[in-house]
Write an enzyme that holds these catalytic residues in place. Structure first.
Site, PDB file in Angstrom:
ATOM      1  N   LYS A   1     -12.887  -0.303   5.376  1.00 47.95           N
ATOM      2  CA  LYS A   1     -13.161  -1.116   4.498  1.00 47.95           C
ATOM      3  C   LYS A   1     -13.888  -1.918   4.057  1.00 47.95           C
ATOM      4  CE  LYS A   1      -9.533   0.421   3.255  1.00 47.95           C
ATOM      5  NZ  LYS A   1      -9.024   1.497   2.482  1.00 47.95           N
TER       6      LYS A   1
ATOM      7  N   TYR B   1       0.868  -1.183   0.176  1.00 50.27           N
ATOM      8  CA  TYR B   1      -0.140  -0.102  -0.213  1.00 50.27           C
ATOM      9  C   TYR B   1       0.619   1.592  -0.139  1.00 50.27           C
ATOM     10  CZ  TYR B   1      -3.050   3.493   2.462  1.00 50.27           C
ATOM     11  OH  TYR B   1      -3.313   4.493   3.024  1.00 50.27           O
TER      12      TYR B   1
ATOM     13  N   ASP C   1      -1.441  -6.353   9.273  1.00 53.60           N
ATOM     14  CA  ASP C   1      -2.550  -4.566   8.751  1.00 53.60           C
ATOM     15  C   ASP C   1      -4.010  -6.144   8.371  1.00 53.60           C
ATOM     16  OD1 ASP C   1      -2.979  -1.762   7.221  1.00 53.60           O
ATOM     17  OD2 ASP C   1      -4.387  -3.042   8.065  1.00 53.60           O
TER      18      ASP C   1
ATOM     19  N   ILE D   1      -6.756  -5.154   7.808  1.00 48.16           N
ATOM     20  CA  ILE D   1      -7.667  -4.353   7.794  1.00 48.16           C
ATOM     21  C   ILE D   1      -9.185  -4.738   6.472  1.00 48.16           C
ATOM     22  CG2 ILE D   1      -6.529  -2.873   5.708  1.00 48.16           C
ATOM     23  CD1 ILE D   1      -7.560  -0.056   6.716  1.00 48.16           C
TER      24      ILE D   1
END
Lengths: 429, 451
Positions: A271, A146, A231, A233
């Protein structure tokens, strides 16, 4: 102007000159709109989940009182307005950890005392790096990753990122060799490695890590005595097989081991629930010192009590969460299938994926040469001629040119169809 | 269990070590204080359930006018329900994460800020950066202005939270500008120069001065002379000035409030124009600390750009931005709130100081804030900080009032205490005043020496 700002204010390590952000800017100047600007650029560079917002909207319309600061008909506005405790609203933490467990099929459970709320995952990731690393220390991250990490993890902390190179030869999976090479590279530069940070499910790949990869990571951090940040997410956006394995499941077998408190999870509702505007993130860890430090650091980015209350009621509604998780999955799967079959029809393949809000698209065969310059040329054509804002792999630090991240969950179905037609037309020409 | 190895991998500085002032204080005192503070929370006063409990007078919260916001809410339930003109805008709001902020909110906020200043100045919404509270705004500004090891000068006494907010993660240092009771704690040219010199002696590069106006913990507003002095100083040293105006809406008496923004208007073509930055928040004026709304206001384009990106680490919830944009756009509400809040603060402040006066205790003359700066020097057994701590101990555990000792605010003279008056019911304040009177009447050693 002669002064006098810190290096941070003047430097570019906020990373926002990268093509990822330039693409967003191009879109803002000429955004597609079905009626007002049908020739505009279609936004496919933003990993937002707009597919299931109607479910939250329905819940809201049946629970207006909750939005109105009411609890059992009584106003709790005063209590909420004054509530700034960095330990977070207990009812919200409880509902949040239950939601996190539900996403993981209730194969694990979470302790609300081990969660720290932050203003989004952006804040959670930075806070963890502040806790784990000092200026000059390094975090290893598998590529592609990312683009926002360059800002979130390095800018104000002064930490460095050294990539763990992953390649298409094995579908970009992490290998023991790649881990060792990255560690060695850091050492060669006299950089002290403090940990590894992975995103699982992966952004931008859209894949979930295999159990073997997770075990590999655990072995690596045990060997090097460093930390692991996962992470997660996108954990609520897994729509296909294989099933998702969270690091928390793997960690359960290390309960008595030293490494138990060197593994940390980051989460967010941006998300899964599609609520990026509400700024809800979290750090989950067994490490008492990090819980203590991160809790105090969260003072710099607390979640609005108004939002904590609203979401505590939303997530406590098990009928809602059960339905949301299942329906969201179905819609993501369907939308993903539309994109990849449309691309296939244009002779473009994607990395096989089962999660996330995007596909990792293979356009190597469309490059004039196997170089990043050629990738940038192709990207410019796609943004300005084909009018699709997609993210070039180089902005995600991919080591091979020709890969692009294409988002599919942030637009109407008709818009996706138009995007697919545009790509087909481009390729056919 | 965290192993030694695991701990050594952590570079975070233990909180208590950085929360302690690193200036002329014994670490033990303040560490003991933080342990005792935790004990306080175990015996909170409650009118019915715990009438002998400790009354909280150490929290600078404004609870006096929340009913006005509650009334507005009850007449505008739709707004809380994510509706605009009867239509749901939930989808737009939940997706809105633009770090430039909700335009309608920024517009309403700057208008409110102008209204608080009697519309003597106006603010440009393009120059405001939203942050998750003033805590975030202050830290962000220091990140922009200073690197690790650089210094900010702050007049004492100052808000204890600055030690964490400005130094912890930024690595910056604070050097105090010593203010004393000899002139009611006003900033002097001499004190500024001495602080600057002290920093230089320690090889610390001074990047700016940070003041809170109205002052926490003094509750006073700066005079025009002080503001001009500060401007002269930062022009001479070519450094920045940060004015935390978080209490600007809590000025209840004379003299009138002068914001740095008014002073700055005469420097419009000067170099210093973009070296002055204002911090604001809705936590104190509107009594909404839970909503995490802060802001940086500056003419400096580079700082606006950098701070805007940094605000990614602490954005204001879009749900909250929308709600407050509607609240603050209601001019009938804001006009009434500002005026009514002022009256209530004045009344409450008057109750406290007359109650204290009746107990032979005087306060620094003040006209703003949510607290009084109380002079208990005559109650000290000796003019030392140890004696201040002894007195504080008694007041917390025997008198059962949680007030803040001046040493926690880095005051250079022992015997001063910050006492909050806006975070409790009127009856509770009366009880607190009675307790102080009883304590003073008995004599400081009375209760201890009795057989």
């Amino acid at each position: 102007m002669r002064l006098l700002l810190s290096g941070k204010a003047k430097c570019n390590s906020h990373g926002q000159d990268s093509s990822y952000f330039l693409g967003l800017q191009a879109y803002e100047k000429n955004p597609y709109d079905q009626t007002r600007n049908p020739q505009g650029i279609i936004q496919m560079g933003l990993a937002e989940n707009q597919l299931s917002l109607d479910l939250v909207e329905s819940w809201l319309s049946e629970n207006q009182d909750v939005a109105g600061f009411k609890s059992d008909g009584e106003s709790i506005f005063r209590e909420l307005a004054l509530f700034q405790d960095y330990h977070g609203l207990p009812a919200f933490k409880k509902a949040l950890v239950q939601f996190m467990a539900e996403i993981r099929g209730n194969k694990v459970s979470f302790d609300p005392k081990k969660i720290v709320l932050t203003a989004g995952a952006t804040s959670a990731n930075e806070t963890l790096v502040f806790c784990l690393a000092k200026a000059g220390d390094t975090i290893l991250i598998p590529t592609p990753y990312y683009p926002g990490f360059d800002r979130d993890l390095k800018w104000r902390t002064g930490a460095e990122i050294v990539p763990i190179h992953c390649t298409s030869s094995n579908d970009f999976k992490i290998t023991a060799r790649a881990l060792q090479q990255a560690y060695q590279e850091a050492q060669n530069c006299n950089l002290k490695v403090k940990g590894v940070l992975v995103t699982n499910p992966s952004n931008p790949l859209g894949t979930t890590m295999t159990r073997a990869e997770l075990d590999l990571l655990m072995d690596f951090i045990v060997e090097k005595q460093i930390h692991l940040v996962c992470d997660e997410i996108y954990s609520g956006t897994v729509f296909g097989s294989p099933n998702y394995t969270s690091i928390v499941e793997v960690l359960s077998k290390y309960e008595k081991a030293e490494v138990w408190d060197r593994v940390h999870v980051v989460y967010s509702l941006s998300k899964d629930l599609g609520l990026p505007g509400f700024r809800v993130g979290a750090i989950y860890t067994n490490n008492g010192s990090i819980i203590a430090a991160a809790t105090k650091m969260s003072s710099f980015g607390l979640v609005s009590s108004q939002t904590q209350y609203f979401l505590s009621m939303l997530l406590s509604d098990k009928k809602f969460t059960r339905n949301y998780i299942s329906e969201n999955k179905k819609r993501l799967e369907k939308r993903h299938a539309s994109l990849i079959s449309g691309l296939q029809n244009a002779g473009i393949s994607c990395l096989k994926s089962n999660a996330g809000l995007f596909s990792w698209v293979d356009m190597r065969h469309l490059l004039s040469s196997s170089t990043f310059e050629a990738e940038m040329e192709l990207w410019e054509k796609i943004v300005y001629d084909v009018k699709l804002n997609i993210s070039p792999g180089s902005s995600c630090h991919c080591s091979e040119p020709g890969w692009f991240r294409v988002c599919f969950a942030n637009m109407a179905e008709e818009t996706l169809e138009i995007a697919i037609r545009r790509i087909k037309a481009f390729v056919d020409v």
